[in-house]
Design a protein around this motif. Structure first.
Motif, short mmCIF file in Angstrom:
data_model
loop_
_atom_site.label_atom_id
_atom_site.label_comp_id
_atom_site.label_asym_id
_atom_site.label_seq_id
_atom_site.Cartn_x
_atom_site.Cartn_y
_atom_site.Cartn_z
N SER A 271 0.84 -1.19 0.00
CA SER A 271 0.00 0.00 0.00
C SER A 271 0.88 1.25 0.00
CB SER A 271 -0.88 0.00 1.25
OG SER A 271 -1.43 1.28 1.46
N GLU A 272 0.38 2.32 -0.58
CA GLU A 272 1.11 3.59 -0.57
C GLU A 272 1.26 4.15 0.85
OE1 GLU A 272 -1.65 2.68 -2.03
OE2 GLU A 272 -2.84 4.38 -2.72
N LEU A 273 0.46 3.60 1.79
CA LEU A 273 0.57 4.07 3.18
C LEU A 273 1.64 3.30 3.95
CD1 LEU A 273 -3.21 4.53 4.00
CD2 LEU A 273 -1.54 6.30 3.48
N GLY B 22 -7.69 -5.73 -0.61
CA GLY B 22 -8.08 -4.33 -0.48
C GLY B 22 -9.58 -4.20 -0.55
N SER B 23 -10.05 -3.03 -0.99
CA SER B 23 -11.49 -2.79 -1.00
C SER B 23 -12.14 -3.38 -2.26
CB SER B 23 -11.75 -1.29 -0.95
OG SER B 23 -11.11 -0.68 -2.04
N ALA B 24 -13.45 -3.60 -2.20
CA ALA B 24 -14.17 -4.19 -3.35
C ALA B 24 -14.11 -3.26 -4.56
CB ALA B 24 -15.62 -4.48 -2.96
N ASP C 39 -22.47 -1.10 5.86
CA ASP C 39 -21.20 -0.83 5.18
C ASP C 39 -20.03 -1.13 6.12
OD1 ASP C 39 -23.04 0.17 3.46
OD2 ASP C 39 -22.25 2.21 3.39
N GLU C 40 -18.87 -1.42 5.53
CA GLU C 40 -17.69 -1.68 6.36
C GLU C 40 -17.26 -0.36 7.03
OE1 GLU C 40 -13.92 -2.58 4.35
OE2 GLU C 40 -13.70 -4.32 5.67
N THR C 41 -17.25 -0.34 8.37
CA THR C 41 -16.91 0.89 9.09
C THR C 41 -15.39 1.02 9.25
OG1 THR C 41 -19.01 0.70 10.30
CG2 THR C 41 -17.36 2.22 11.21
P1 NAD Z 1 -7.51 -0.17 -1.32
O1 NAD Z 1 -8.46 -0.92 -2.17
O2 NAD Z 1 -7.64 1.29 -1.23
O3 NAD Z 1 -5.99 -0.44 -1.76
C1 NAD Z 1 -5.42 -1.72 -1.77
C2 NAD Z 1 -4.23 -1.74 -2.69
O4 NAD Z 1 -4.65 -1.53 -4.03
C3 NAD Z 1 -3.19 -0.65 -2.41
O5 NAD Z 1 -1.90 -1.20 -2.53
C4 NAD Z 1 -3.45 0.36 -3.53
O6 NAD Z 1 -2.31 1.12 -3.89
C5 NAD Z 1 -3.84 -0.56 -4.65
N1 NAD Z 1 -4.62 0.09 -5.71
C6 NAD Z 1 -5.38 1.21 -5.66
N2 NAD Z 1 -5.95 1.46 -6.86
C7 NAD Z 1 -5.54 0.48 -7.70
C8 NAD Z 1 -5.79 0.16 -9.06
N3 NAD Z 1 -6.58 0.92 -9.81
N4 NAD Z 1 -5.23 -0.94 -9.58
C9 NAD Z 1 -4.44 -1.73 -8.82
N5 NAD Z 1 -4.15 -1.49 -7.52
C10 NAD Z 1 -4.70 -0.40 -6.96
O7 NAD Z 1 -7.63 -0.86 0.11
P2 NAD Z 1 -6.93 -0.43 1.47
O8 NAD Z 1 -7.62 0.79 1.96
O9 NAD Z 1 -5.46 -0.43 1.34
O10 NAD Z 1 -7.30 -1.70 2.39
C11 NAD Z 1 -8.45 -1.75 3.15
C12 NAD Z 1 -9.42 -2.75 2.60
O11 NAD Z 1 -8.80 -4.02 2.48
C13 NAD Z 1 -10.61 -2.98 3.52
O12 NAD Z 1 -11.80 -3.08 2.77
C14 NAD Z 1 -10.29 -4.31 4.17
O13 NAD Z 1 -11.40 -4.99 4.68
C15 NAD Z 1 -9.61 -5.01 3.06
N6 NAD Z 1 -8.78 -6.12 3.56
C16 NAD Z 1 -9.13 -7.39 3.22
C17 NAD Z 1 -8.38 -8.45 3.71
C18 NAD Z 1 -8.74 -9.88 3.35
O14 NAD Z 1 -7.91 -10.74 3.53
N7 NAD Z 1 -9.93 -10.16 2.87
C19 NAD Z 1 -7.26 -8.22 4.51
C20 NAD Z 1 -6.94 -6.91 4.83
C21 NAD Z 1 -7.71 -5.86 4.32
#
Ligand code: NAD
Length: 514
Positions: free
Chosen positions: A174-176, A223-225, A371-373
């Motif tokens: 992640s960028e963070l 990441g997010s859906a 929604d996911e909080t």
């Molecule tokens: P995010 O979707 O914002 O980002 C995830 C990653 O995707 C980052 O590395 C980001 O740079 C990258 N990204 C962003 N835009 C992109 C694109 N267009 N193409 C390819 N990559 C891209 O998610 P987040 O805020 O980093 O993480 C939080 C989310 O992750 C929450 O919804 C959480 O529930 C979920 N999560 C799921 C699990 C699991 O195992 N199911 C585990 C941890 C977190």
């Protein structure tokens, strides 16, 4: 975080630097480049070259190297733990626990790969003239895109299993939390035989997009859906298969015969740990009948005692500043629709810190229930029965984790929840058990990491049918005598599947064996 553009050609070279800052203090921790398509493609090409040797090694050889990698990670628990603490904002204890659980998974994948991916001989039914086997082979290069909430543990669920299955990995953190990704790459380079077995590419969504569009053989996204959909669209261009580990709205159910106090203690941990920023956080809680008052009182007392921030804080800062707005929105929406705050609440939010919050009088139409909080919030609902609790728990688009508390029929109750994982009389335990597969359904994604399923997820399945002798009419060749072969096939079909002697005999044997 600031991204400085140095070029107009974003698709190939975003350029500029990404600043990593401590979310608790704002301190600048370091800068990394925002890599574009060209850098990502170079990393993938190097990974492909490294995969030739890595993939051709025996399991025993890879086990030796991955054990060295795991030892180096375990040895550097302080460095890694401190960096996770500073870059993500979680307490030091949570950070070192994250290193521990990552080592547990890496170790398990390392030791288990040979057995889980061993060639299996399978039955052939009527084709008794064939020897059939299933074998598992490395896919090649796996792209891993990770989130910030568990910047080591979550990607390790893909990285460890992908490496153990004989693949090389290009990881986009992640960028963070890019520095955690960088340190992992350094640890791998110090302990693995080739520095291109595990590489890290840094940047934001554009870098992730470049990895999704690259020539990787499979993509594991967490990441997010919303982002998951974009990743799938980019991967579709090359028909690159994907694993989607997305968000959740995990329910917890407290049955009539549960220990309400004990359940409340776990609910508070499950909702609040990592400041609620876990994909398998307890996000909503259904408590049956008489248990409700004791549960709510215990949970409120426990939540109000949780220390936020500082050196001895049990939960830290919210890592992503925009997430604070989402948490505030959910809380304000709930209060406006009639929810009662028992501790914490929207007014107690200060900067990137959110006070643990317990809410009652919540209803299913509130965003806090749909929604996911992703914050330290526990909404509690009273229900009349376990059946009602299950029905309401299942009324969601998500299906990642869940938890149930009680005694009689509690495992059956767990089975009825539509989610990938359920913890019984605890929360989140399935994440730390490396033999259990991890993943969701619906908006929570698909595919599995961890366990034997996780190793197979990063393997190519090969089916081999080795014919030992031919049977005219059954084997795949033109029968020299069409008439008699047709007769044979008709008799065979009737006897084996149309209620004939073989069919009846087989049923008898099955009934006898139970
Ligand atoms: P995010 O979707 O914002 O980002 C995830 C990653 O995707 C980052 O590395 C980001 O740079 C990258 N990204 C962003 N835009 C992109 C694109 N267009 N193409 C390819 N990559 C891209 O998610 P987040 O805020 O980093 O993480 C939080 C989310 O992750 C929450 O919804 C959480 O529930 C979920 N999560 C799921 C699990 C699991 O195992 N199911 C585990 C941890 C977190």
């Amino acid at each position: 975080m600031t991204v400085t553009q140095t070029t107009s050609n974003e698709a190939t070279t975003p350029g500029g630097d990404l600043e990593s800052r401590n979310p608790a203090t704002g301190e600048l921790l370091g800068k990394v480049p925002v890599m574009g398509q060209a850098e990502v493609d170079t990393a993938v090409a190097r990974a492909r070259e490294a995969a030739r040797t890595w993939g051709a090694m025996s399991h025993a050889e890879r086990r030796r190297h991955l054990t060295a990698f795991r030892r180096e990670l375990g040895r550097r628990v302080e460095d890694m733990g401190d960096l996770i603490h500073r870059e993500n904002g979680k307490p030091v204890l949570d950070s070192v626990q994250e290193v521990l659980v990552s080592c547990i998974h890496l170790d398990h994948a390392t030791l288990r790969a040979e057995k889980a991916l061993a060639t299996q001989r399978v039955k052939t039914g009527l084709m008794a003239n064939v020897r059939a086997t299933i074998s598992y082979h490395p896919l090649g290069v796996i792209g891993v895109i990770g989130p910030w909430n568990y910047p080591l543990f979550t990607p390790m669920g893909s990285i460890g299993y992908a490496l153990a299955a004989g693949n090389t990995v290009v990881f986009k953190p992640s960028e963070l939390t890019p520095l955690v990704g960088r340190l992992l790459e350094e640890i791998a380079a110090d302990s693995l035989p080739d520095r291109y077995i595990l590489q890290t590419v840094t940047g934001d969504g554009r870098t992730g997009g470049a990895l999704a569009a690259s020539a990787v053989d499979k993509l594991a996204f967490t990441g997010s859906a919303g982002t998951g959909r974009k990743v799938m669209a980019a991967a579709a261009a090359n028909l690159t298969p994907v694993v989607m580990e997305l968000g959740g709205k995990d329910p917890m159910i407290v049955a009539a015969d549960a220990d309400a106090k004990e359940a409340a203690k776990y609910a508070v941990y499950g909702a609040l740990t990592n400041a609620g920023q876990a994909c398998v956080s307890v996000e909503r809680c259904y408590v049956v009948g008489d248990q409700y008052d004791e549960f709510v009182q215990t949970a409120t007392e426990a939540a109000s005692k949780v220390k936020v921030g500082g050196d001895d804080g049990q939960i830290g800062a919210i890592t992503r500043p925009q997430q604070v707005d989402i948490i505030r929105d959910h809380l304000e929406d709930a209060v406006a629709k009639g929810a009662k705050v028992l501790t914490g609440g929207p007014e107690k939010i200060s900067g990137n810190f959110v006070e643990p919050t317990v809410l009652v009088d919540v209803t299913d139409d509130m965003r806090i229930m749909t929604d996911e909080t992703f914050g330290p919030v526990l909404p509690v609902i009273r229900v009349d029965s376990a059946d009602e609790a299950i029905e309401r728990a299942n009324d969601t688009e998500f299906g990642l984790g869940s938890s149930v508390f009680g005694e009689a029929g509690i495992v059956e109750m767990a089975e009825r929840i539509k989610s990938g994982m359920t913890a019984v009389n605890s929360v989140m335990t399935f994440s730390a058990i490396p033999t259990l597969p991890f993943g969701g359904i619906g908006e929570s994604g698909f595919g599995r990491i961890h366990g034997d399923e996780g190793l197979k997820e990063f393997s190519r399945t090969k089916a081999i049918a080795h014919q030992k002798f031919s049977i005219p009419g059954v084997t795949m060749e033109f029968a020299p005598d069409q008439k008699s072969a047709t007769k044979l096939v008709k008799v065979l079909t009737k006897q084996a599947f149309g209620g004939g002697i073989v069919d009846r005999l087989q049923e008898k044997v099955r009934n006898l064996l139970g």
